[in-house]
Write an enzyme that holds these catalytic residues in place. Structure first.
Site, PDB file in Angstrom:
ATOM      1  N   PRO A   2       1.519 -13.941  -2.531  1.00  0.00           N
ATOM      2  CA  PRO A   2       2.894 -14.215  -2.956  1.00  0.00           C
ATOM      3  C   PRO A   2       3.108 -15.722  -3.052  1.00  0.00           C
ATOM      4  O   PRO A   2       2.763 -16.467  -2.137  1.00  0.00           O
ATOM      5  CB  PRO A   2       3.752 -13.614  -1.849  1.00  0.00           C
ATOM      6  N   LYS A  34       3.131  -8.895   3.377  1.00  0.00           N
ATOM      7  CA  LYS A  34       1.824  -9.537   3.191  1.00  0.00           C
ATOM      8  C   LYS A  34       1.618 -10.550   4.319  1.00  0.00           C
ATOM      9  O   LYS A  34       2.576 -11.066   4.884  1.00  0.00           O
ATOM     10  CB  LYS A  34       1.771 -10.282   1.843  1.00  0.00           C
TER      11      LYS A  34
END
Length: 115
Positions: A2, A34
């Protein structure tokens, strides 16, 4: 993987930038699910920017991720990043856009290859 790119017309100093980087990293990792070790945050302050024809404090963001995004996650990310910008830079949430990109692994490079 990300990656959050933030652009604002507000000048940012090193301390404020560091706080934004830490807060946004934790928030993005937690909300998307994540590991923090894959999250990248970029803060670009003092960028010439007008929103609604005015140069008052404003920001634009782009969040790119391989999976993990969707309507409810995006709404939470938008709210959380807006809160960080309000707290750290006094940017009202009504003067902030964020665009979300959910990309395929082959379209995200890392370590000399792709995911």
């Amino acid at each position: 993987m990300p990656t959050l790119n933030l652009y604002t017309n507000v000048p940012v100093d090193a301390v404020t930038t560091s706080d934004i980087l830490k807060d946004a990293t934790k928030a993005v990792a937690k909300i998307i699910g994540k590991p923090e070790s894959y999250v990248m945050i970029l803060v670009n302050g003092g960028v010439p920017m007008a929103f609604a024809g005015m140069e008052a404090p404003a920001a634009y963001g782009e969040l790119i991720s391989i999976g993990g995004l969707g309507p409810s996650v995006n709404a939470k990310l938008s709210s959380t990043v807006a809160d960080i910008l309000q707290t750290k830079l006094s940017i009202d949430s009504s003067r902030f856009y964020i665009k979300f990109y959910d990309v395929q692994r082959a379209f995200f490079g890392f370590n000399g290859s792709t995911f």
